[in-house]
Design an enzyme around this catalytic site. Structure first.
Site, PDB file in Angstrom:
ATOM      1  N   THR A  71       0.858  -1.194   0.000  1.00 35.15           N
ATOM      2  CA  THR A  71       0.000   0.000   0.000  1.00 35.15           C
ATOM      3  C   THR A  71       0.890   1.238   0.000  1.00 35.15           C
ATOM      4  O   THR A  71       0.699   2.166  -0.798  1.00 35.15           O
ATOM      5  CB  THR A  71      -0.942  -0.005   1.223  1.00 35.15           C
ATOM      6  OG1 THR A  71      -1.757  -1.175   1.153  1.00 35.15           O
ATOM      7  CG2 THR A  71      -1.822   1.225   1.263  1.00 35.15           C
ATOM      8  N   ASN A 154      -5.077  -9.797  -7.689  1.00 35.26           N
ATOM      9  CA  ASN A 154      -5.259 -10.435  -6.380  1.00 35.26           C
ATOM     10  C   ASN A 154      -6.567 -11.204  -6.263  1.00 35.26           C
ATOM     11  O   ASN A 154      -6.754 -11.955  -5.326  1.00 35.26           O
ATOM     12  CB  ASN A 154      -5.187  -9.382  -5.268  1.00 35.26           C
ATOM     13  CG  ASN A 154      -6.023  -8.167  -5.564  1.00 35.26           C
ATOM     14  OD1 ASN A 154      -5.862  -7.534  -6.606  1.00 35.26           O
ATOM     15  ND2 ASN A 154      -6.923  -7.824  -4.671  1.00 35.26           N
ATOM     16  N   ALA A 203       6.202  -8.301   1.548  1.00 35.46           N
ATOM     17  CA  ALA A 203       6.730  -9.590   2.011  1.00 35.46           C
ATOM     18  C   ALA A 203       5.665 -10.580   2.463  1.00 35.46           C
ATOM     19  O   ALA A 203       5.827 -11.791   2.295  1.00 35.46           O
ATOM     20  CB  ALA A 203       7.721  -9.350   3.157  1.00 35.46           C
ATOM     21  N   HIS A 204       4.559 -10.069   3.016  1.00 38.86           N
ATOM     22  CA  HIS A 204       3.604 -11.035   3.601  1.00 38.86           C
ATOM     23  C   HIS A 204       2.829 -11.827   2.555  1.00 38.86           C
ATOM     24  O   HIS A 204       2.088 -12.749   2.895  1.00 38.86           O
ATOM     25  CB  HIS A 204       2.662 -10.346   4.602  1.00 38.86           C
ATOM     26  CG  HIS A 204       1.581  -9.485   4.010  1.00 38.86           C
ATOM     27  ND1 HIS A 204       0.290  -9.930   3.884  1.00 38.86           N
ATOM     28  CD2 HIS A 204       1.577  -8.206   3.547  1.00 38.86           C
ATOM     29  CE1 HIS A 204      -0.472  -8.947   3.378  1.00 38.86           C
ATOM     30  NE2 HIS A 204       0.300  -7.895   3.171  1.00 38.86           N
ATOM     31  N   THR A 243      13.360   4.878  10.682  1.00 37.21           N
ATOM     32  CA  THR A 243      14.283   3.807  11.051  1.00 37.21           C
ATOM     33  C   THR A 243      13.940   2.547  10.278  1.00 37.21           C
ATOM     34  O   THR A 243      12.770   2.152  10.211  1.00 37.21           O
ATOM     35  CB  THR A 243      14.181   3.532  12.567  1.00 37.21           C
ATOM     36  OG1 THR A 243      14.545   4.733  13.240  1.00 37.21           O
ATOM     37  CG2 THR A 243      15.091   2.393  13.002  1.00 37.21           C
ATOM     38  N   CYS A 333      -8.634  -6.469   1.892  1.00 38.64           N
ATOM     39  CA  CYS A 333      -8.713  -5.070   2.290  1.00 38.64           C
ATOM     40  C   CYS A 333     -10.103  -4.511   2.071  1.00 38.64           C
ATOM     41  O   CYS A 333     -10.471  -3.508   2.647  1.00 38.64           O
ATOM     42  CB  CYS A 333      -7.711  -4.253   1.493  1.00 38.64           C
ATOM     43  SG  CYS A 333      -6.168  -5.104   1.334  1.00 38.64           S
TER      44      CYS A 333
END
Ligand SMILES: Cc1ncc(COP(=O)(O)O)c(C=O)c1O
Length: 390
Positions: A71, A154, A203-204, A243, A333
Site C-alpha cells: 500500500t 489479487n 513480504a507477507h 528507522t 482489504c
C-alpha cells in the site's frame, strides 16, 4: 481450519522466522547508527537484503526502497511521480487494480489530473481480465505522466502483458509502475526485460512478515525521481525516512531466497496441481462451476489462484456453513465493505454472479489431503444450501 486464502496473506515460513530471530536479540542495532558495530552490523544486513532482493528482479541494490508494504509502495510510486509535476497531467491505469492504486489515482483526479481507467476483457471474451496493450497505447497522450498496471491480479490471478506495456511506455518515454504484490516470488520477474520503472511488492504475500515491502525505483538509464512521502531522518536517500525495519527486511530477503529456490523446483507445478485438484473435486460434487478470469490452463493466470462461481449459491452463506475453510469472496482489504468486487464487475459479471463467487489462494503449506477435505466440506455446504443434503 484449512487455510486457502493465500492471496490475502501467507503464513510466515519457519525458515524466515529463524532468519529474523537474531535481529531481535543480537543484531538489534539501528541501521542508521554509524558510530558503533551494532548499527554497522544492522546496516550490513540491510545492504545484503537489498542485494538479494534486487538480484531476484534483475535490479541493483540502490534501486530498492524499503517500505511498510505494498500500500505504501503504491502510494509512494503514484504520489511520488504525480507530485513532481508543476501542472496536472494524465494517468493511465486499469479497472482491476487494487484499491491501493485506485485510491491514490482518484486523489490526483480530484486535483485536476485526467485519468483513463482501462477496461479489461469481459468474462465471455477470449482474454477475460486482461488489459489490451493496443488500447493502452491509444490512451496515451503527451500529458501522460504515469501508467500503472498491475502484474498479477489479487482476485482472479490474471497476469497482465507487462512486457508489451513496458515496450509501449518505453517508446513514449512514459513511466511504468506495476503493482507486483501478487506476482513477486511466484513468477520470475526481470524489471529490465519488462522495462518497468517502478514496482511494488510486499513480504507477507510470499511467506515473509507483515509490515514490510519495497518499491523498485529505476536508477539505471532513465533515472526515476520521486517526491518523498515520509520525511524525517533522511534514510534511504531521503525518499523514505524512518528507522529501517531490520527484522522485516531480513525476513523479506530470506523469503525471497526461498521463493527463488522454489521457483526453480516443482513448487509452481505443485500449486497448480493442487488448485486443479480443488476445482475438479468441487465440480464433481456440485456440477460445472464457471471460472472467473482466464482458463485455469492459461499461462497468464497465477497457478495458485482459483476464482469461480457457485451458481445459485450465495458465497457468504457457503463460507458461513463451511466455516473450517479460510477462503474469501474478494480482496481482504475490501471484504469488510458490502460493495461487490470491482474486479468481477469489470469482467462484466452481474451482481448475482459476483455474489456467488469465491476466491481461493493455494499456498506452499497446503497438502493434497487438505485440498480434498476443503473441497468435500464446500461440496457438502453447497448441497446443504441447495436443500439436497448429503
Ligand atoms: C495487488 C495488491 N496490491 C496491494 C496490496 C496491499 O498490500 P499491503 O497489504 O502490503 O499493503 C495487496 C494486498 O492485498 C494486493 O493484493
Amino acid at each position: 481450519m484449512i487455510y486457502l486464502d493465500n492471496h490475502a496473506t501467507t503464513r510466515v515460513d519457519p525458515r524466515v522466522v529463524q532468519a529474523m530471530t537474531p535481529t531481535f536479540d543480537l543484531n538489534y542495532g539501528n541501521a542508521g547508527s554509524v558510530t558503533h558495530t551494532h548499527g554497522m552490523d544492522a546496516w550490513e544486513l540491510v545492504e545484503s537484503a537489498a542485494e538479494n532482493i534486487s538480484d531476484f528482479i534483475n535490479a541493483s541494490p540502490d534501486e530498492i526502497v524499503f517500505t511498510s508494504g505494498a500500500t505504501e509502495s503504491n502510494n509512494l510510486a503514484i504520489r511520488g511521480v504525480c507530485e513532481r509535476r508543476k501542472t496536472p497531467g494524465h494517468i493511465v491505469t486499469s479497472q482491476v487494480e487494487h484499491k491501493a492504486v485506485l485510491d491514490p489515482v482518484a486523489r490526483f483526479e480530484k486535483l485536476g489530473f485526467s485519468v483513463t481507467r482501462l477496461p479489461v476483457g469481459r468474462f465471455d471474451s477470449g482474454a477475460p481480465g486482461r488489459v489490451c496493450p493496443e488500447q493502452l497505447a491509444d490512451a496515451l497522450t503527451d500529458q501522460t505522466a504515469l501508467v500503472s498496471v498491475m502484474l498479477g491480479n489479487n482476485e482472479i490471478g490474471t497476469l497482465q502483458d507487462i512486457a508489451a506495456i513496458g515496450e509501449i511506455c518505453a517508446q513514449r518515454s512514459i513511466l511504468l509502475h506495476t503493482d507486483a504484490t501478487q506476482a513477486m516470488g511466484k513468477i520470475p520477474i526481470d524489471v529490465e526485460a519488462l522495462k518497468i520503472d517502478l514496482m511494488s511488492f510486499s513480504a507477507h504475500k510470499f511467506y515473509g512478515p507483515k509490515g514490510v515491502g519495497g518499491l523498485y525505483v529505476r536508477q539505471r538509464g532513465k533515472r526515476v525521481r520521486l517526491n518523498s512521502q515520509i520525511d524525517g531522518g533522511g534514510q534511504q536517500a531521503g525518499i523514505r525516512s524512518g528507522t529501517l525495519n531490520v527484522p522485516g527486511i531480513v525476513g523479506m530477503s530470506r523469503a525471497i531466497d526461498l521463493c527463488s529456490v522454489e521457483l526453480c523446483g516443482d513448487d509452481p507445478d505443485r500449486l497448480r496441481g493442487l488448485r486443479d485438484l480443488l476445482y475438479e473435486r468441487l465440480c464433481e460434487g456440485l456440477g460445472e462451476l464457471p471460472v472467473n478470469g482466464l482458463a485455469l490452463s492459461s499461462a497468464d493466470r497465477l497457478g495458485c489462484n482459483l476464482n469461480c462461481r457457485f451458481p445459485g449459491l450465495n458465497a457468504s452463506s457457503l463460507m458461513t456453513i463451511a466455516d473450517t475453510i479460510a477462503v474469501s469472496s474478494g480482496s481482504a482489504c475490501t471484504s469488510a465493505e458490502p460493495e461487490p468486487s470491482h474486479v468481477l464487475r469489470a469482467l462484466g459479471l452481474d451482481e448475482d454472479a459476483v455474489h456467488c463467487s469465491l476466491r481461493f489462494g493455494i499456498g506452499r503449506f497446503n497438502t493434497p489431503t487438505e485440498i480434498i477435505e476443503a473441497a468435500d466440506c464446500l461440496v457438502s455446504a453447497g448441497k446443504e444450501l441447495r436443500g439436497l443434503g448429503d
